[in-house]
Each structure stands twice: as structure tokens, then as C-alpha cells.
Design an enzyme around this catalytic site. Structure first.
Site, PDB file in Angstrom:
ATOM      1  N   HIS B 519      31.107  -5.605 -14.599  1.00 44.06           N
ATOM      2  CA  HIS B 519      29.784  -4.993 -14.668  1.00 44.06           C
ATOM      3  C   HIS B 519      28.741  -5.909 -14.044  1.00 44.06           C
ATOM      4  O   HIS B 519      27.867  -6.435 -14.720  1.00 44.06           O
ATOM      5  CB  HIS B 519      29.435  -4.660 -16.117  1.00 44.06           C
ATOM      6  CG  HIS B 519      30.503  -3.829 -16.783  1.00 44.06           C
ATOM      7  ND1 HIS B 519      30.731  -3.823 -18.127  1.00 44.06           N
ATOM      8  CD2 HIS B 519      31.411  -2.973 -16.254  1.00 44.06           C
ATOM      9  CE1 HIS B 519      31.736  -2.994 -18.408  1.00 44.06           C
ATOM     10  NE2 HIS B 519      32.159  -2.482 -17.289  1.00 44.06           N
ATOM     11  N   THR B 520      28.861  -6.104 -12.744  1.00 43.50           N
ATOM     12  CA  THR B 520      27.882  -6.894 -12.004  1.00 43.50           C
ATOM     13  C   THR B 520      26.741  -5.974 -11.601  1.00 43.50           C
ATOM     14  O   THR B 520      26.979  -4.815 -11.248  1.00 43.50           O
ATOM     15  CB  THR B 520      28.532  -7.513 -10.767  1.00 43.50           C
ATOM     16  OG1 THR B 520      29.023  -6.468  -9.924  1.00 43.50           O
ATOM     17  CG2 THR B 520      29.717  -8.402 -11.152  1.00 43.50           C
TER      18      THR B 520
END
Lengths: 441, 592
Positions: B519-520
Site C-alpha cells: 500500500h504505497t
């Protein structure tokens, strides 16, 4: 060589012996060959063309005359016969390569009488025996569609691959005289219920359902061309490496207790709560029956339900095997393989998931006396048809690389005898034959 | 293919979730569309066939569906004064590749943002005052509200066949759901997937402590389901092969199982796989995109002209393509000026493991990426009073099993031997009798956490790699410790024989070797002001109005939720505006 192929060779030989007599006969006027001077009884209007487009769906012309990567209806499908390969023809209105120069009489003779413009009899791969039951009105509409509703394609169809002397057509004429009826000689179906009569007309006529689902006789002729010709009609048959199940309700292998609505759903959506289409039925649905009007689909269902039932006890679900699997009792041969390979989708109760993964319990394709289809789908997988109402296609993977002939035979026998299914076992030999038959495909 | 294929109305760069959403909208509107996908074509059949797909070594470890790092990767450093080095082996995050993108091999944890997440800076200022926001924090509000996104969240949940239990239905709190969620206009389209043993124990313990446990909203269909596009999905059987795998059962929502089937036969859409975009092409004054240049599988450089460009690659690739194409002013951490690359953020995870006696059978091999899990949202977002805690933001706390795969998910006590007979004995003793409670927490945005082009390293095509400058800050250490303590209290209430804790301690650096989260976020953030954002509320570039940028690159800071629900909601919100307004009068949808 398959038993069918052997039979065909015998027939071919017998026909050749009769050749001399027949040569004389073909020179005489062929009463059952129609009249090329016939003309349309009405002008070609957009409404007639639209009706013809629908008849083309009913008759599933595209199944054989449209192939991927070629223009629609430009032919080129190779149909494997025992004597070689017949190529379907270009039926677009192109004047050079198609049927653009054909009169209505020419067209009608090919479609309903089985004779081409050179007075040669067509190979019965063209289902003219069934199309003979099509009304003159529908044939005119079909002609209008192929004259004005289809784009001409200047694409030559490939030539037939049948060597002389087998390429001689006179045995086909003899065959036609023996097994086809001229349209004039056929009474339109009648029934108290107009829907049943309409269903009979579609099934026996343009739909040519019997070409796959009716068993064939010594000369590969269908054993019954209509419901009136006896219980062989739609009683199930083997064709092209698949088994086409009986469409007669009742008994283990037929449509059992399918309702006419189940049948209509199957035809229009490619599946229902009882089963999903695969194999050769998938394209028949994609090109043809998915476009049936709800009324026609229901009519087909009503007609099939009106056919007399074959003898035999109907399927009744039995929960004992599901209980055994749940309790971890895997002593039946094939039970472990079933859990490892099949239960993820078809579930331990054999009931699958409605509309997604078909049930195996009571599924006509599973318990069919002829096991070609179930062998083939288990070995090589399959895909549900793509229809306007079912844009997602589900694929079943093949298990040919995972299970050997003995394991596969055990597994299929298990499936055919569990949850109330009472079909005969599948032998190792049948699996081996299925593997060989499909190897080159 | 000629180097100049026929111009089209729109080109889509990246054919994952948001690319598929935009392809649907634009082809519905009658546009001719080309979708360029860097990876190969992929579909349920034959690529995810059972049982071949259930191969942990091939997919879980070797990552057959991931971008090959030997051709292109990112470089990473912790501080501005360091030289970044390439991420050469997968660890911390994975990068999707191929049709469907990471949407084929995600877990399916399907969340909306909380209403306050979308106006986070304003919310924190109002409730806690300016001192709650650290001097180096660069958090911002989204330029769009929960109420505006809600219909699009709802639509995506229906497209993806999400299984769950509503907690707030049109303002009414519903028993057994998430009491902290924003008001939803409709319930989930499918009921929750059945709970598995470990989540049953977790939920019981959480309730004993007064927390609100509810089923994880799961893009794993709990039953046979037909979505609004007529696409059918199969029911999840908790086989345990979600994340890193394609779903063989048609039950995990992915572009393939929900949207692509209806696009496949559209004549106004062409999907070109193995097409690696290298530049967004601009006209001479740089104010208008005219298409995209890409390298095809033969290595030829092709220019696809288009009137509208949709940039829908993965978050990092979106930012890199903007930088390579010279669109927008690159962010400068020294001055704080510039926008492209700004506010890169991540998530901080922790866990507490519970080891039970042999008579407790957890059957951890029964599991799914999201379905069957239970979660509490009590300590996420601003659902609890942060006064005196020294941090803002929060974490999800959840439990269940995603399959207990033998290589990667063998959960053994910390003192168990790492190999040999001792390891085998520990595996036999604990495999079926252990579980863990995980926390997944927000990471704020900071002046010194950003993305730019690497000055040293280049990809196989000779283009600069993307450089990530990122490390943890005080807020995250405190946030994770807080969530971990709550998780530990729940685990203790489950009364296991022993407990193991996995928590990043204050001062520890970001460790890229260990998988944490994909989850960048950030780098092409959305905002109300072109001076502090790359795109407007409709995901439209401030600088190049015929370019729209999709995905989590838009998030001004990260959340304690999985990003897919929010980024899909933003994509549908943008798609509706493009359809209703932009196509009629192309130009800026928001005045700068």
C-alpha cells in the site's frame, strides 16, 4: 477407426456396387429436387430481411458457415467425414464466390432439397433433411436475408478434400432418395397447444436438433426425423467425439425433471441451475439459441416436455455420499480424487453452485449412457458459452495431465454413481480412447 | 505494427483496476480506446487454472505475476544525504505486472475511507489544534468529500461482489457491522464469508474487551453472484490462495472476474499487452498530451497518438512517468516547492501471535485474503480520542488466516529453531495451533519522504529509475505501538499458551527486506491548489488537462485502510465527470 467410420466405409462400398443402376437413375428427372424457377412471392423488405436474420439464428447457419478470422458466412469450416474433409461454402451474396447469382429456386433447392446449382446432391453435413421441414415463408425470409442482409465477401471457400472415386456424388443422390423427404411431402406439425406446435417446428425443422441428438442408422441417416417417427427422435447420440444427451424427459440420462423454463434458460443463457453447456453445444448457443425470443425458447421447452418419456427410474437425489465425504469416509474408489480435483467447484454434495459451477448430481451430460462427453471434458476441460445475458465465461481446466486412465475411469465412475446418479461405469479403455480421439484436436 | 498506429480518442496506460474502470466508461461513451499494458495478457483460463495456480514457490516466492526487477526497479534510501540503492529482490512490497495488474493477486480487503480521512488535516486541526501536526508533516485534505464518493464506493462494491455486513446504513447503526464507517446508501451486495476458527476466537476476545468486531469487508464473493455488468462470480471456498495468486474460482474480485469480460469483445477497445510506456507525449508547449510512446515486445518504440490520456499504472509508475515526461514541477525537499513526487507514504504493520495447545485446532489452511476474517476499527483513523497519545491516525486490527502457506506463513514461536530437526518439530507442534492478530496503520506524509528520478541507476531501456526517500517518523512508531498493545490485549484475552510480538521499535529503520505492505501512496497527490497538488478532485492534471492520473498516487497521506476501495471510488468519481462534462467540453474541470 471409430465404429462410425467403419460403418461408413461399408456403406460406401455398398453404394459403389449400386453405382451403375444409380447413374441411370440420376439422368431421369429428379422429382425430389425442387424447382429452380421458383421465385420469391413477396418483395424483399427490411422486415423480411430482419425475419430472415432471425430464421438464420434458428437454423444456426453461422455454426458451420462462419469461422473465426474469415468474413461472416464466407464458409471454410472443415467437416471431417469418413471419406475426407468437406468444406462449408461461402453463402454471402458475393456474385463470384458466394450465392449472389442464385435465384430463390436455387437457394430453396440447396436448403430444403439438398441439391446444388449443378444438380449435385449435397453432403448431408448440410442438414437439409431437417430444413425440408422449414416453411416456404421462412425459407423466403432466409433468402432475403442472405441476399440483402449479409455483406458480400469475395472470399473463396477452400475446396473439399475428398479424393476420386469417393468424390463421386451419385451415392449421395441415392442416399437423398432413401432418407430425405421433399418439403411438399411433409405436413406441418400440429398440436393442441400452439406453443408445442411451434416448438416442434423449430426443433424438427430449422433448429435441426436431431442432427446431433438423434441416433443414426446403418447409412448414417437419423433414425427418426420427427417426433412422429418414433422414440428414437432426440434419444441421444454420439457425434464428433461428444455424446449428445437425450432430450426426452424421463429416465436417468434425459432431461429428467427439467421444466420447460429450465430448457428455455439453458438455450438462451447457456446454462441453468441444472447444468451448463459445453463442447459442441456452446457454439450452437452462442450463434443461435441465445438469440431466441423468450416465447420460442419456451415453445421448444414445451415441445421437448411433450415427448413420450423413455422407461427407467428418474433421477432422485441421495444425500448418503455427501454425508460420507463430510465425515471423511473416502473408501469408495475415486472419492479421494473427487475431493482433490473436483469438489472445489462441484462441492462434496455434487450440487455445484447454481448458475456458476454446474451440478454433477442428476446432470444429463454426466449420467448419459454414452460417456464420450464426460470423458472428454474431464480430460481436456471446457468453457461455457458467451451469450448476451452471460458475458462471463467459466472455464473448467482439463485433468489429462494429472490423472491416468485408471484414475480417471475410477473418478468418472464415482461421479456417475454418486448422489443418486445411476449410470454405468466408465472403463479405462473409454478414457484411453477419449485421450487418443482428442489428441489431434 | 507500424511505429505510428492509427490515432485513437483515448489511450490508457496500465490495465489494472483503474484502467479497466476507465476503459469501461470511455468505450461506453463510444470512444476508440487503446489500453497499453506493460506485462502479458492474463485471464482466469488458462493462467489461473486449478490446481496449477496453487503453487506457492512459483507465485508466492518467485512472483511469476510480478514485475521483473532485473529490468526495472526502484532505488531506496532512508535519508536525503544517502545514496539510494536498487531494490533488487522482492521484500517490503510487490509490483504487479500484466493485464489485471496487482488487482489479480491482491487479498481483496475492501475498504472505504472514513469520512474524516478525506479532510484529515482540517479534522485534526479542529479537534486537536495545530500542535498535533508535527512541523515536518505535510498532510492535506482531499478535495472531495465522503458524501461525494459514497455512490461510487457503493457501485464498486457491487461490481466487485463485496461480502460484508453494513455498520451504518443511511445513518442507522446496524448490529454486527462497523459502527465507525461513514453512512452507506446500501448494504454490501453479499453477506459475509463464513468466519473461520481463528477469527471467531479473535472476535469473541475483542467483544469481551468492549471492542466492535465485525467481518472484514471482502472482495471474495460469499455466494454465486452476478454484478451490475452481468458478470457472474463464483463463491469463495476459502482455499487460501488469494494474495500473490490469481483466483481459479472466479470469486476474488479482479478486473478479470468483474469488468474485463464485458470489454473483451468491444470493437472500440484494443488491449496491447507487453507494451511498456516510456513517455507521455506532449505538444510543443507542453500543455497538452498527444499520446504515449511505448516499447513493444520486439523492442520497437511506438507512438500511439490520442486526444485523451489516462495514466492508470501502479502508484510508483504513475509518478515516474510524470517525471520522465516532464509533466508538473518535480518536488524539491530542500525548498518544499514543486509537487510531483511529493508526499510519498506507506503503512506500518505489526502483529501479535498466539500459540495454543495441541487440542486447539485452528485449521489455518482454511482461509482467504479477506473473507472469513474479523476486524476491529475502534483504533483507526480518528475513531478514538488521540489526546495525549502523541500521534495522529490509526490502525485496523484484524485476525483470520490467509491460507497458512507452508513456506511463507509458517507461524512459529520466536524461539523455534530456524532449520533442521528442531524446526520440523516446531512446525509439527505449532502449524495447526497458532494464529496471529495483525495491525495495519496509517503513515503520514512528510517533507523528507518523496519520490524523484535516481541520478545513478537506470532501467533496461536506459531510463532513470524512480528513487524513493523514506523512513519512519515518531508518529508511526507511536501509532504502531498503540495498536500493537491493543492487539496484544485481545490475544491475551484468548488465553494462548504463549505469545510472540512483531513490532518495529522506535529508531529502527524501514527494512525493505521483509514483506510489509504493497500500500504505497502519494507522489501525484490530489488537492484544491495547483501549488500543492498534481491533480484536481477529478484526478485531472493541473498542468495537462487532457491527462487524468488514477490510483493511490493521489492520496495526500496514507490511511489505516487498504487503498483499493478508495482509489476505485476516486476512479469512478473521475469517470463520471469525464463522461458527463469533460467529453462534451474538453478542458480544465476545476479552475486553477
Amino acid at each position: 477407426m471409430t465404429p462410425i467410420a467403419k460403418k461408413a466405409w461399408l456403406v460406401g462400398g455398398a453404394a459403389a456396387v449400386l453405382g451403375g443402376a444409380v447413374l441411370t437413375a440420376t439422368a431421369l428427372s429428379d422429382r425430389a429436387a425442387g424447382d429452380r424457377r421458383e421465385t420469391l412471392s413477396q418483395p424483399v423488405t427490411p422486415a423480411l430481411v430482419a425475419r430472415g436474420a432471425y430464421v438464420a439464428r434458428l437454423a444456426d447457419c453461422a455454426a458451420c458457415h462462419s469461422v473465426p478470422d474469415r468474413p461472416d458466412y464466407s464458409g471454410g469450416l472443415a467437416m471431417a467425414l469418413p471419406i475426407g474433409r468437406v468444406m462449408t461454402s461461402n453463402i454471402t451474396p458475393d456474385k463470384t464466390y458466394g450465392i449472389g447469382g442464385w435465384s430463390f429456386g436455387d437457394f430453396d433447392r440447396a436448403v430444403r432439397y439438398g441439391v446444388n446449382r449443378r444438380d449435385q446432391s449435397l453432403y448431408p453435413a448440410m442438414p437439409y433433411v431437417a430444413y425440408a421441414r422449414m416453411s416456404r415463408a421462412d425459407t423466403e425470409a432466409l433468402y432475403a436475408y442472405f441476399s440483402a442482409g449479409v455483406a458480400p465477401a469475395a472470399t473463396p471457400a477452400p475446396r473439399n478434400e475428398i479424393l476420386f472415386p469417393l468424390s463421386m456424388r451419385f451415392p449421395l443422390t441415392l442416399w437423398r432418395w432413401l432418407f430425405a423427404k421433399a418439403p411438399e411431402a411433409i405436413a406441418p406439425p400440429s398440436a393442441a397447444d400452439p406453443a408445442v406446435a411451434r416448438g416442434a417446428y423449430i426443433v424438427e425443422g430449422p433448429g435441426h436438433c436431431g442432427d446431433c441428438h438423434t441416433p443414426r442408422g446403418f447409412a448414417l441417416q437419423v433414425k427418426a426425423r420427427s417426433a412422429a417417427e418414433g422414440p428414437a427422435f432426440l434419444a441421444g447420440a454420439s457425434i464428433d467425439g461428444w455424446s449428445a444427451p437425450s432430450l426426452r424427459a424421463g429416465g436417468q440420462g434425459g432431461l429428467g425433471d427439467w421444466t420447460s423454463q429450465d430448457i428455455a434458460d439453458f438455450l438462451r443463457h447457456g446454462g441453468n441451475a441444472r447444468g451448463a453447456a459445453f463442447g459442441a453445444m456452446a457454439p450452437a448457443i452462442e450463434h443461435g439459441t441465445a438469440r431466441l425470443t423468450p416465447g420460442d425458447a419456451e415453445a421448444i421447452g414445451r415441445f421437448l416436455k411433450s415427448l413420450p418419456k423413455p422407461p427407467g427410474r428418474a433421477f432422485a437425489y441421495d444425500a448418503a455420499e455427501a454425508r460420507r465425504l463430510k465425515a471423511g469416509e473416502l473408501s469408495s474408489p475415486g472419492a479421494q480424487a473427487y475431493l482433490d480435483n473436483c469438489a472445489a467447484c462441484h462441492r462434496s454434495d455434487g450440487r455445484g453452485y447454481s448458475g456458476v459451477f454446474p451440478p454433477l448430481a442428476g446432470n444429463p451430460a454426466v449420467v448419459d449412457e454414452r460417456a464420450e462427453s464426460i470423458v472428454r471434458i474431464a480430460l481436456f476441460g471446457g468453457q461455457t458459452p458467451l451469450t448476451p445475458s452471460s458475458p462471463a465465461q467459466f472455464s473448467m481446466p482439463g485433468f489429462a495431465d494429472r490423472l491416468d486412465d485408471r484414475e480417471m475411469a475410477q473418478l468418472l465412475t464415482y461421479v456417475r454413481t454418486s448422489w443418486g446418479n445411476q449410470a454405468r461405469p466408465v472403463s479405462r479403455g473409454e478414457v484411453a480412447r477419449g485421450r487418443r480421439a482428442s489428441a489431434g484436436r | 505494427m507500424s511505429p505510428r498506429p492509427k490515432p485513437v480518442d483515448a489511450v490508457i496506460i496500465g490495465y489494472g483496476w483503474t484502467g479497466a474502470i476507465m476503459a469501461k466508461t470511455l468505450t461506453d461513451a463510444g470512444l476508440s480506446v487503446v489500453a497499453l499494458e506493460r506485462g502479458p495478457m492474463r485471464d482466469t483460463s488458462p493462467d489461473f487454472s486449478y490446481p496449477q495456480v496453487a503453487d506457492e514457490l512459483r507465485h508466492g516466492i518467485r512472483g511469476e505475476y510480478w514485475q521483473p526487477l532485473a529490468r526495472e526497479t526502484v532505488t531506496i534510501r532512508h535519508r536525503l544525504d544517502q545514496e539510494a540503492v536498487p531494490y533488487r529482490q522482492y521484500g517490503s512490497f510487490v509490483l504487479g505486472n500484466g493485464v489485471g495488474g496487482a488487482g489479480t493477486h491482491w487479498n481483496g480487503q475492501q475498504w472505504r475511507a472514513s469520512p474524516e480521512d478525506l479532510r484529515f488535516r482540517s479534522h485534526v486541526l479542529e479537534r486537536y489544534g495545530a500542535q498535533a501536526i508535527g512541523p515536518d508533516m505535510t498532510i492535506q485534505d482531499y478535495p472531495v468529500t465522503f458524501e461525494e464518493l459514497e455512490p461510487h464506493f457503493d457501485h464498486f462494491e457491487k461490481v466487485a461482489g463485496v461480502s460484508g455486513r453494513a455498520g451504518n446504513l443511511r445513518g442507522t447503526l446496524m448490529p454486527g457491522g462497523n459502527p465507525f464507517e461513514g453512512p452507506r446508501s446500501d448494504a454490501f451486495p453479499n453477506p459475509p464469508v463464513a468466519d473461520i476458527e481463528s477469527s471467531i476466537r479473535f472476535a469473541r476476545a475483542a467483544r469481551e474487551l468492549g471492542y466492535n468486531a465485525f467481518p472484514m469487508p471482502a472482495a471474495n464473493a460469499s455466494r454465486a453472484y452476478t454484478n451490475p455488468y452481468g458478470v457472474r462470480m463464483g463463491p469463495c471456498n476459502l482455499c487460501g490462495f488469494c494474495e500473490r495468486f490469481g483466483c481459479f474460482l472466479y470469486s476474488k474480485a479482479s478486473p478479470q472476474t468483474t469488468i474485463l469480460p464485458i470489454l473483451k469483445h468491444r470493437t472500440n477497445l484494443e488491449v496491447r499487452p507487453n507494451a511498456q510506456v516510456t513517455r507521455i507525449l506532449l505538444d510543443s508547449d507542453g500543455k497538452r498530451a498527444v499520446g504515449a510512446a511505448y516499447v513493444d515486445e520486439k523492442g520497437d518504440l511506438i507512438e500511439q497518438r490520442a486526444d485523451l490520456v489516462i495514466l492508470s499504472a501502479f502508484q510508483m509508475h504513475n509518478v515516474r512517468l510524470l517525471l520522465l515526461s516532464g509533466i508538473g514541477e518535480p518536488y524539491d525537499p530542500a525548498t518544499g516547492k514543486g509537487v510531483v513526487g511529493k508526499n510519498y507514504a506507506y503503512q506500518m504493520v505489526s502483529s501479535v501471535s498466539a500459540y495454543f495447545d495441541k487440542d486447539v485446532h485452528l485449521n489455518p489452511f482454511i482461509g482467504a485474503g479477506a473473507g472469513g476474517q474479523q476486524v476491529i476499527d475502534d483504533f483507526n483513523s480518528d475513531h478514538f480520542d488521540h489526546t495525549g497519545l502523541g500521534f495522529i491516525g490509526g490502525s485496523l486490527i484484524f485476525a483470520g488466516a490467509t491460507g497458512a502457506r507452508p513456506i511463507e506463513q509458517m507461524n512459529l514461536p520466536p524461539d523455534a529453531p530456524r532449520w533442521g530437526a528442531g524446526w520440523k518439530a516446531a512446525a509439527a507442534a505449532h502449524y495447526g495451533h497458532s494464529m496471529s492478530v495483525a495491525t495495519m496503520g496509517a503513515v503520514m506524509s512528510y517533507r523528507d519522504a518523496y519520490l524523484d528520478l535516481d541520478p545513478t541507476y537506470r532501467d533496461a531501456l536506459g531510463q532513470p529509475l524512480l528513487r524513493m526517500t523514506f523512513n519512519w517518523h515518531e508518529n508511526e512508531y507511536r501509532l504502531a505501538a498503540h495498536a500493537n498493545a491493543k492487539a496484544r490485549s485481545i490475544v491475551e484475552a484468548m488465553k494462548p499458551k504463549s505469545i510472540g510480538v512483531n513490532l518495529i521499535k522506535p529508531g529502527e529503520n524501514y527494512d525493505v527486506r521483509r514483506y510489509q505492505s504493497t500500500h504505497t501512496t502519494g507522489g501525484a497527490i490530489m488537492g484544491a491548489d495547483p501549488a500543492t497538488s498534481v491533480i484536481n478532485r477529478y484526478s485531472q492534471s493541473w498542468d495537462v488537462p487532457n491527462l487524468f492520473v488514477m490510483g493511490a498516487s493521489a492520496f495526500p497521506q496514507n490511511l489505516g485502510y487498504n487503498p483499493t476501495g478508495l482509489l476505485a471510488g476516486l476512479a469512478y468519481f473521475s469517470a463520471a465527470e469525464i463522461r458527463d462534462r469533460y467529453l462534451k467540453a474538453p478542458g480544465p474541470l476545476v479552475d486553477a
